[in-house]
Design a protein around this motif. Structure first.
Motif, short mmCIF file in Angstrom:
data_model
loop_
_atom_site.label_atom_id
_atom_site.label_comp_id
_atom_site.label_asym_id
_atom_site.label_seq_id
_atom_site.Cartn_x
_atom_site.Cartn_y
_atom_site.Cartn_z
N THR A 186 0.84 -1.21 0.00
CA THR A 186 0.00 0.00 0.00
C THR A 186 0.87 1.25 0.00
O THR A 186 0.67 2.18 -0.80
CB THR A 186 -0.92 0.01 1.23
OG1 THR A 186 -1.76 -1.15 1.19
CG2 THR A 186 -1.79 1.25 1.27
N GLU A 187 1.85 1.28 0.88
CA GLU A 187 2.71 2.46 0.98
C GLU A 187 3.58 2.62 -0.27
O GLU A 187 3.84 3.74 -0.71
CB GLU A 187 3.60 2.35 2.23
CG GLU A 187 2.80 2.48 3.53
CD GLU A 187 3.69 2.45 4.76
OE1 GLU A 187 4.91 2.22 4.62
OE2 GLU A 187 3.16 2.67 5.87
N HIS A 188 4.00 1.50 -0.86
CA HIS A 188 4.80 1.61 -2.08
C HIS A 188 3.97 2.19 -3.23
O HIS A 188 4.49 2.97 -4.04
CB HIS A 188 5.35 0.24 -2.48
CG HIS A 188 6.41 0.31 -3.54
ND1 HIS A 188 7.64 0.88 -3.32
CD2 HIS A 188 6.42 -0.10 -4.84
CE1 HIS A 188 8.37 0.81 -4.42
NE2 HIS A 188 7.65 0.23 -5.36
N SER A 220 -8.03 -1.13 -0.96
CA SER A 220 -8.77 -0.36 0.05
C SER A 220 -7.83 0.54 0.84
O SER A 220 -8.17 1.67 1.19
CB SER A 220 -9.51 -1.31 1.00
OG SER A 220 -10.45 -2.09 0.30
N GLY A 221 -6.63 0.02 1.15
CA GLY A 221 -5.63 0.82 1.88
C GLY A 221 -5.17 2.01 1.08
O GLY A 221 -4.98 3.11 1.61
N ALA A 279 -6.94 3.51 -1.28
CA ALA A 279 -8.07 4.44 -1.33
C ALA A 279 -8.14 5.28 -0.06
O ALA A 279 -8.35 6.50 -0.11
CB ALA A 279 -9.38 3.66 -1.52
N LYS A 280 -7.95 4.65 1.09
CA LYS A 280 -7.99 5.36 2.38
C LYS A 280 -6.91 6.44 2.44
O LYS A 280 -7.16 7.58 2.85
CB LYS A 280 -7.81 4.35 3.50
CG LYS A 280 -7.78 4.95 4.90
CD LYS A 280 -7.57 3.86 5.94
CE LYS A 280 -7.49 4.44 7.35
NZ LYS A 280 -7.27 3.37 8.36
N ARG A 281 -5.71 6.09 2.01
CA ARG A 281 -4.61 7.05 2.05
C ARG A 281 -4.78 8.15 1.01
O ARG A 281 -4.41 9.31 1.25
CB ARG A 281 -3.28 6.31 1.87
CG ARG A 281 -2.89 5.53 3.12
CD ARG A 281 -1.94 4.38 2.82
NE ARG A 281 -1.57 3.66 4.05
CZ ARG A 281 -2.36 2.78 4.67
NH1 ARG A 281 -3.58 2.52 4.19
NH2 ARG A 281 -1.96 2.19 5.78
N ALA A 282 -5.34 7.80 -0.14
CA ALA A 282 -5.57 8.80 -1.17
C ALA A 282 -6.56 9.86 -0.70
O ALA A 282 -6.41 11.06 -0.99
CB ALA A 282 -6.07 8.13 -2.45
N MET A 283 -7.57 9.41 0.06
CA MET A 283 -8.55 10.37 0.57
C MET A 283 -7.92 11.32 1.58
O MET A 283 -8.35 12.46 1.74
CB MET A 283 -9.75 9.63 1.15
CG MET A 283 -10.66 9.04 0.05
SD MET A 283 -12.16 8.26 0.68
CE MET A 283 -11.51 6.70 1.25
N ALA A 284 -6.87 10.86 2.26
CA ALA A 284 -6.14 11.74 3.18
C ALA A 284 -5.40 12.83 2.41
O ALA A 284 -5.08 13.89 2.98
CB ALA A 284 -5.16 10.94 4.03
N PHE A 285 -5.15 12.59 1.13
CA PHE A 285 -4.55 13.60 0.25
C PHE A 285 -5.62 14.45 -0.45
O PHE A 285 -5.32 15.18 -1.39
CB PHE A 285 -3.68 12.92 -0.80
CG PHE A 285 -2.32 12.51 -0.32
CD1 PHE A 285 -1.21 13.31 -0.56
CD2 PHE A 285 -2.14 11.32 0.36
CE1 PHE A 285 0.05 12.92 -0.12
CE2 PHE A 285 -0.88 10.93 0.81
CZ PHE A 285 0.22 11.74 0.57
#
Length: 528
Positions: free
Chosen positions: A100-102, A151-152, A154-160
């Motif tokens: 996910t982080e990569h 899903s991970g 997507a969650k991080r993208a929404m934080a952006f």
């Protein structure tokens, strides 16, 4: 038992296995060497480098399980393994965060031109105006595949502050709402997204799912990311689309064939960021997947089910928590049927009553079949090959669920059709954490299915129980427990004796000849 650990498995997992088994570590093993040594091993651990082909599997004489320390299993011939009854497991959660982080790192590196900016600066250049990037904020991210990693992301993208549109044939509106994403078709994702990231397995349906035809439909300035499996995006088409300006950029971590050479179509194309399959390459992920797979191998070599097996129906941790206490019971019920049946079993109906009906009981039904076949099959029967072996022998298996409970909170009933209009029924439940067989045909019993029991339907008259006890004692067979199950049929009872020793066939034959004994069958739970 022996385990072969190939491809640089983390020492943490190897140390776990070494407590129980002999482990050989071969970090770099050629295909020829693997073929040569595989007959020695009961378990094999690999990452992505070793190819576990049908030839390797056919050469494996003792192999019971193949563990893939990672998610993708396309380097393992799963049909060949399944046909041979070899369990294949992976680690679907061990590298989720790393991948996910990569994905996020690749998206950021591509959008801000970080790799080329670093490369030119290392040469002493200062090209500040040349490498102007784009922001993620207010852009639409299309996520193809909404599993753990999708899903991970997507969650991080929404934080952006990105808007997320997702395509996944198996996601429902409630799940999408919980994640805060919009569900669309594949065409919606392709036509509406500023960034597109793929997180699907490589299958005949997903191979080449994004080619030039799809790229020409995309928004001008779109950027693509693939940290899933090589081949989902057509590499030659992507290179050409970037060169022509149809696609603004791409970040690719996985490839159709690895390792990648200098002649690969994506190498040297400006605007394309490449990494050598680093998605799972973090210290934490390598330890995580190694431990996951090692724990699965420990379970499998002890004859226990493994929730992460990919060549059988997957079982979530939540479901496994519910059904795990019943697995041994289910297997012993099947074994009891095999031992008591007077003729080959033609059909098996497994009925579940009570709260257990609220979860997927497929693995429990497989456990019943495993127990049924183990006493009568020459080869080992496990959770992978049991359904296929039952089908080969013409045994029809059905599963029934009835929410209402009878006398117990949860009850498993195994009803076997043995032909000629005859059926054999065995029921079991848990008393706390202890398994019990509570009914054999119409007889109410209370049997601990952990040892050996002698099952004797008999005429209910004085002297029968004493006679059989004395007879077994004379032959050195100790009785550690005894009970009598009654039925509504007047004059008949069922004697169940827990015995400490095997009963020879000749002695069993003589038991059947005792006056008042209708039949006598030994159920040896140690052999199930």
């Amino acid at each position: 038992m022996k385990v072969l650990a190939a491809d640089g498995i983390s020492p943490k997992g190897i140390e776990l296995l070494q407590k129980e088994f002999e482990v050989d570590v071969r970090d770099k093993i050629s295909a020829e060497e693997l073929l040569e040594v595989i007959p020695q091993y009961d378990a094999l651990m690999v990452r992505s480098a070793s190819k576990v082909t049908a030839e390797v599997i056919n050469r494996a004489e003792k192999l019971k399980i193949i563990g893939r320390a990672g998610v993708g299993v396309d380097n393992i011939d799963i049909p060949a393994a399944t046909a041979k009854g070899i369990i294949v497991i992976n680690s679907p959660g061990g590298n989720t965060i790393a991948a996910t982080e990569h994905t996020m790192a690749m998206m950021l590196a591509m959008s801000r031109n970080i790799p080329i900016a670093n490369e030119t600066m290392q040469k002493g250049e200062w090209n500040r105006k040349q490498y102007v990037g784009v922001e993620l904020r207010n852009k639409t991210l299309g996520v193809i595949g909404m599993g753990r990693i999708g899903s991970g992301v997507a969650k991080r993208a929404m934080a952006f502050d990105m808007n997320v549109i997702a395509y996944d044939p198996y996601i429902n509106e409630d799940r999408a709402k919980d994640l805060g994403v919009t569900v669309g078709t594949l065409d919606d994702v392709i036509t509406q997204s500023d960034f597109i990231t793929v997180h699907m397995p490589l299958t005949p349906d997903t191979k080449g799912m994004i080619g030039m035809e799809q790229m020409k439909k995309m928004k001008k300035g779109v950027r693509l990311v693939n940290c899933a499996r090589g081949g989902i995006i057509v590499e030659e088409d992507l290179a050409e689309a970037v060169k022509q300006g149809i696609v603004a950029g791409a970040a690719i971590d996985v490839f159709t064939s690895e390792p990648v050479g200098a002649d690969h179509p994506l190498v040297g194309v400006p605007g394309i960021v490449l990494t050598p399959h680093l998605g799972a390459s973090t210290v934490e992920a390598q330890v995580g997947v190694s431990l996951d797979v090692s724990e699965g191998i420990l379970a499998a070599l002890k004859g226990e089910p493994v929730a992460t097996a990919v060549n059988m129906a997957p079982v979530s941790p939540q479901v496994m928590k519910v059904i795990a206490p019943y697995l041994t019971l289910a297997e012993r019920l099947g074994g009891t049927v095999a031992s008591l049946a007077e003729a080959p079993v033609k059909k098996v109906e497994v009925t579940y009553n009570g709260e257990i009906t609220e979860v997927n009981t497929g693995m429990l039904t497989t456990a019943v079949i495993k127990g049924l076949l183990n006493p009568i099959m020459e080869n080992d029967v496990n959770y992978v090959n049991a359904p296929g072996l039952a089908k080969e022998r013409g045994i029809k298996v059905t599963e029934v669920k009835k929410k209402e409970a009878e006398d117990f909170a949860n009850l498993i009933t195994v009803k076997a059709d043995i032909g000629g209009g005859k059926n054999l029924t065995v029921q079991g439940t848990l008393f706390g954490s202890e398994a019990r067989i509570v009914r054999i045909n119409k007889f109410r019993v209370d049997v601990d299915p952990q040892a050996r029991i002698l099952v004797c339907p008999h005429i209910n008259k004085p002297g029968v129980i004493g006679t059989i006890g004395t007879f077994l004692g004379v032959h050195g067979i100790n009785i550690s427990g005894m009970q009598v199950g009654k039925t509504e049929v007047e004059g008949t009872s069922l004697m169940v004796l827990t015995v400490d020793h095997d009963i020879p066939a000749s002695v069993l034959k003589d038991v059947k000849g005792i006056d008042g004994i209708i039949d006598a069958k030994l159920v040896n739970f140690y052999a199930i």
